[in-house]
Design a protein around this motif. Sequence first.
Motif: not given
Length: 255
Positions: A137-142, A165-167, A170-171
């Motif tokens: 998920r951190a990579h997707l945020t990037k 979902g919400l997780n 939240a990222s």
Amino acid sequence: MATHFPIETNKSGCSQCHAPLGFEFTFAFQPIVHVFDKEVWGYEALVRGLEEKTAWSVLKRVNDDNRYAFDQACRTKAIALASRLKLDKMLSINFLPNAVYEPKHCIQSTLKAAEEHQFPLEKIMFEITESEQVVDRAHLTKIFEYYQSQGFTTALDDFGEGHAGLNMLASFIPNILKIDMELIKNVDQSPIKQAITKNLIQMCNDLNVTVLAEGIERIEEVQYFKDLGVPLMQGYFFAKPGFETLPKVDFSFLS
């Protein structure tokens, strides 16, 4: 493109980055409307096989060896076809986050296509479906943060249907959040769906995220979300996807 295809990456970049795609495909376009302005806000490019074949006829051919090539081809082909159709609204392109090993490198073909076809970057929106299983998920945020920094609009699709979902929300904060169509269907008749969607819309308002209601098929659904201040909508009620065309929308039904 909600189908998940896991990928392994290596230190030099990605696996099978230069593998040939091995098949052809095209797009149908479905309008996204702004119900308050009574105009088409943009069009989503939906993968189709040649001769109007289904999306699945294309997606079933995507695998570990050609996914990167497919993701890159989706971007460039969508921009080229939209330009040929003289699209001057937002162009929404689905992308496979698991195919993007390094955002700055993987966006180069998009930038080249936009320049070649004189398509403004600010009129390109990248969608990631919330049902896409994202291992990192951190990579997707990037990826999303980089795309936003380059002037692209970002959207989280099918929200409420998938893995995180919400997780996931939240990222990172997308520009657009598309409510899953299962929460849309007959919402005017379901107190449970109404409670969920009202709170979801309020949360998006607090986060300064624009809500898009997709899968709209009935005027009652239009009115429900319009009364809650949702500006963007999409679905068969307005127009079915047009194969290599930009369908028109009749706004006379909006009061």
